[in-house]
Scaffold this active site. Structure first.
Site, PDB file in Angstrom:
ATOM      1  N   GLY A  70       0.739   7.560  -4.281  1.00 15.43           N
ATOM      2  CA  GLY A  70      -0.173   6.426  -4.359  1.00 15.43           C
ATOM      3  C   GLY A  70      -1.469   6.656  -3.590  1.00 15.43           C
ATOM      4  O   GLY A  70      -2.562   6.388  -4.101  1.00 15.43           O
ATOM      5  N   THR A  71      -1.357   7.164  -2.383  1.00 16.13           N
ATOM      6  CA  THR A  71      -2.552   7.343  -1.548  1.00 16.13           C
ATOM      7  C   THR A  71      -3.543   8.292  -2.214  1.00 16.13           C
ATOM      8  O   THR A  71      -4.751   8.015  -2.273  1.00 16.13           O
ATOM      9  CB  THR A  71      -2.148   7.871  -0.153  1.00 16.13           C
ATOM     10  OG1 THR A  71      -1.211   6.954   0.416  1.00 16.13           O
ATOM     11  CG2 THR A  71      -3.347   8.014   0.761  1.00 16.13           C
ATOM     12  N   ASN A 146       2.395  -5.273  -1.124  1.00 18.67           N
ATOM     13  CA  ASN A 146       3.516  -4.537  -0.539  1.00 18.67           C
ATOM     14  C   ASN A 146       4.204  -5.302   0.597  1.00 18.67           C
ATOM     15  O   ASN A 146       5.378  -5.100   0.868  1.00 18.67           O
ATOM     16  CB  ASN A 146       3.053  -3.171  -0.038  1.00 18.67           C
ATOM     17  CG  ASN A 146       1.850  -3.249   0.864  1.00 18.67           C
ATOM     18  OD1 ASN A 146       0.781  -3.681   0.434  1.00 18.67           O
ATOM     19  ND2 ASN A 146       2.006  -2.865   2.114  1.00 18.67           N
ATOM     20  N   GLN A 174       3.617  -1.056  -6.173  1.00 17.87           N
ATOM     21  CA  GLN A 174       4.859  -1.803  -5.911  1.00 17.87           C
ATOM     22  C   GLN A 174       5.452  -2.471  -7.155  1.00 17.87           C
ATOM     23  O   GLN A 174       6.487  -3.115  -7.057  1.00 17.87           O
ATOM     24  CB  GLN A 174       4.592  -2.885  -4.853  1.00 17.87           C
ATOM     25  CG  GLN A 174       4.268  -2.354  -3.474  1.00 17.87           C
ATOM     26  CD  GLN A 174       5.489  -1.767  -2.750  1.00 17.87           C
ATOM     27  OE1 GLN A 174       6.621  -1.909  -3.185  1.00 17.87           O
ATOM     28  NE2 GLN A 174       5.234  -1.105  -1.634  1.00 17.87           N
ATOM     29  N   SER A 194       3.225   5.328  -7.860  1.00 15.31           N
ATOM     30  CA  SER A 194       3.901   6.240  -6.937  1.00 15.31           C
ATOM     31  C   SER A 194       5.405   6.221  -7.204  1.00 15.31           C
ATOM     32  O   SER A 194       6.020   5.151  -7.215  1.00 15.31           O
ATOM     33  CB  SER A 194       3.624   5.799  -5.490  1.00 15.31           C
ATOM     34  OG  SER A 194       4.282   6.641  -4.590  1.00 15.31           O
ATOM     35  N   HIS A 196       8.097   7.182  -5.540  1.00 15.98           N
ATOM     36  CA  HIS A 196       9.147   6.878  -4.553  1.00 15.98           C
ATOM     37  C   HIS A 196       9.387   5.384  -4.371  1.00 15.98           C
ATOM     38  O   HIS A 196      10.335   4.983  -3.688  1.00 15.98           O
ATOM     39  CB  HIS A 196       8.880   7.574  -3.216  1.00 15.98           C
ATOM     40  CG  HIS A 196       7.798   6.993  -2.364  1.00 15.98           C
ATOM     41  ND1 HIS A 196       8.074   6.161  -1.306  1.00 15.98           N
ATOM     42  CD2 HIS A 196       6.460   7.144  -2.375  1.00 15.98           C
ATOM     43  CE1 HIS A 196       6.942   5.824  -0.706  1.00 15.98           C
ATOM     44  NE2 HIS A 196       5.942   6.404  -1.343  1.00 15.98           N
ATOM     45  N   THR A 232      -1.580  23.898  -8.742  1.00 14.38           N
ATOM     46  CA  THR A 232      -0.374  24.053  -9.563  1.00 14.38           C
ATOM     47  C   THR A 232       0.458  22.776  -9.502  1.00 14.38           C
ATOM     48  O   THR A 232       0.702  22.237  -8.422  1.00 14.38           O
ATOM     49  CB  THR A 232       0.447  25.262  -9.068  1.00 14.38           C
ATOM     50  OG1 THR A 232      -0.397  26.405  -9.127  1.00 14.38           O
ATOM     51  CG2 THR A 232       1.685  25.492  -9.925  1.00 14.38           C
ATOM     52  N   CYS A 319       3.930   2.034   6.977  1.00  9.46           N
ATOM     53  CA  CYS A 319       3.078   2.981   7.680  1.00  9.46           C
ATOM     54  C   CYS A 319       2.384   2.349   8.881  1.00  9.46           C
ATOM     55  O   CYS A 319       1.866   3.042   9.742  1.00  9.46           O
ATOM     56  CB  CYS A 319       2.062   3.597   6.725  1.00  9.46           C
ATOM     57  SG  CYS A 319       1.449   2.458   5.505  1.00  9.46           S
TER      58      CYS A 319
HETATM   59  N1  PLP Z   1      -0.417   1.048  -2.327  1.00 17.96           N
HETATM   60  C1  PLP Z   1       0.599   0.219  -2.033  1.00 17.96           C
HETATM   61  C2  PLP Z   1       0.533  -1.217  -2.471  1.00 17.96           C
HETATM   62  C3  PLP Z   1       1.700   0.692  -1.323  1.00 17.96           C
HETATM   63  O1  PLP Z   1       2.705  -0.137  -1.027  1.00 17.96           O
HETATM   64  C4  PLP Z   1       1.728   2.062  -0.932  1.00 17.96           C
HETATM   65  C5  PLP Z   1       2.857   2.589  -0.145  1.00 17.96           C
HETATM   66  O2  PLP Z   1       3.415   1.914   0.672  1.00 17.96           O
HETATM   67  C6  PLP Z   1       0.663   2.897  -1.284  1.00 17.96           C
HETATM   68  C7  PLP Z   1      -0.390   2.346  -1.978  1.00 17.96           C
HETATM   69  C8  PLP Z   1       0.657   4.349  -0.927  1.00 17.96           C
HETATM   70  O3  PLP Z   1       1.573   5.059  -1.724  1.00 17.96           O
HETATM   71  P1  PLP Z   1       2.164   6.465  -1.270  1.00 17.96           P
HETATM   72  O4  PLP Z   1       3.188   6.186  -0.213  1.00 17.96           O
HETATM   73  O5  PLP Z   1       2.797   7.040  -2.498  1.00 17.96           O
HETATM   74  O6  PLP Z   1       1.026   7.295  -0.781  1.00 17.96           O
END
Ligand code: PLP
Length: 376
Positions: A70-71, A146, A174, A194, A196, A232, A319
């Site tokens: 996601g990031t 989130n 999410q 994302s 995970h 890659t 985080c």
């Molecule tokens: N955006 C939201 C709403 C999230 O909840 C998160 C992760 O907690 C992210 C972005 C970032 O995703 P990633 O952990 O895959 O970098």
């Protein structure tokens, strides 16, 4: 033991693990190589892309660019979507830190405007309209929050962006497996995902890129991923993401049961603990997320005590957990007390009623054990 931190991350499915092992063992060719091993890996990669596109409603697989999660998708979006005509970046006051940080890092000196939310966490659409009227904008909005699970009114946001010629990115990290996601119907130029968060592996995600929405150069130059993301490809990750995407309907179907358990949890905690406040709109939120302020208690303290009893929950985003009070709850309530005391409990299709009952008893005990010295 109890795991109630599924907005932090989810347990990978067994079929995800099996498919990834298979890819590591057998599909280790470089998908860019011309030889047979390379071409076999390319076929596996493109089949996975097609599965994910079909599961999430992209019109064409080539609209998905794989990233490390996601990031990275969010950062890549700012690089690709921003064009010189954008005078300002518009986000909400409750975005994930990945969006807030990237907006400032890649905004190219543009003003970053935060649109407020109401006490239930809903976006102030009048304010959005006012800001969009002022100048051509790049808008980035979270779909489902989130921390609180509150779901923004995407059609209304999309209509305002279309009316005012703004570009739109949706952070849908999410959403999959909790509410239906149909990429081509979201009306967005780009969407971040994302794996995970929906029982796939970590370190893999995708940016949905609608045709014609790329205005600038990528973050990582290279010939892979339609020249939008060099390097890659993470084939085992992509294969794992595809397996997880295939099971999204199973997760979605479980959400009816899960939301009942979540509601039971909130009812019991409200009944047994004075000073419990549920944060976020009760109806317009993810079915498996609960955000609760335990007034007169410190959230980080509660989370640490629960962790010692083997319960995983979090204060705010995973985080930022415990480091500072939640900017999301503060933006909603304008109350430091509500922000300092807010704990997020997030369930999944694997959460059982029994697990939640044990969580409630443990939270009640832990809460009592942290009574302020002077009982009022
Ligand atoms: N955006 C939201 C709403 C999230 O909840 C998160 C992760 O907690 C992210 C972005 C970032 O995703 P990633 O952990 O895959 O970098």
């Amino acid at each position: 033991m109890g795991y109630l931190d599924n907005n932090g991350t989810t347990k990978p499915l067994q079929r995800v693990i099996d498919a990834m092992r298979q890819a590591l063992e057998h599909s280790y060719g470089n998908p860019s190589s011309a030889h047979r091993m390379g071409q076999d890996a390319r076929r596996v990669l493109e089949a996975a892309r097609a599965t994910i596109a079909a599961s999430l409603g992209a019109e064409h697989p080539s609209e998905l660019v794989f990233t490390s999660g996601g990031t990275e998708s969010i950062n890549l979006m700012f690089a690709l979507l921003a064009d010189p005509a954008h005078r300002q970046i518009v986000i909400s006051a409750v975005e994930h830190s990945a969006v807030i940080d990237a907006a400032h890092r890649w905004g190219g000196g543009r003003r970053v405007i935060e649109i407020p939310v109401d006490e239930a966490g809903r976006l102030n659409l009048d304010e959005l309209a006012k800001v969009l009227r002022g100048a051509r904008s790049l808008v980035s909005m979270v779909y489902a929050n989130n921390e609180t699970g509150v779901i923004f009114d995407l059609p209304a946001i999309q209509r305002l962006c279309a009316t005012h010629g703004a570009s739109l990115h949706i952070d849908a990290v999410q959403a999959p497996g909790r509410i239906p996601v149909h990429l081509s119907e979201m009306g967005a130029d780009m969407v971040s995902l994302s794996a995970h968060k929906f029982h796939g592996p970590k370190g893999i995600g995708a940016l949905y890129v609608k045709a014609g929405s790329v205005h600038a150069a990528p973050l990582l130059p290279g010939h892979q991923e339609g020249e939008l993301r060099g390097g890659t490809e993470n084939l085992p990750g992509i294969v794992g993401m595809a397996e997880a995407a295939s099971e999204l309907p199973v997760s979605l179907e479980a959400m009816g049961r899960v939301s009942q358990i979540r509601d039971d949890l909130e009812r019991e905690l409200t009944r047994r603990i004075p000073g419990v406040v549920i944060n976020g709109h009760r109806a317009r939120r993810l079915p498996q997320t609960s955000n609760i302020s335990f007034l007169n208690r410190n959230a980080a303290d509660l989370v640490a005590r629960l962790a010692r009893r083997d319960f995983s929950v979090s204060a705010g985003a995973a985080c930022a957990s415990g480091k500072k009070p939640s900017h999301v709850i503060r933006a909603m309530t304008h109350s430091d007390e509500r922000a300092n005391s807010s704990v997020r409990l997030s369930l999944s299709r694997f959460t059982t009623a029994n697990e939640v009952e044990r969580a409630v008893s443990t939270i009640v005990e832990v809460y009592a054990a942290t009574l302020p010295a002077v009982v009022r």
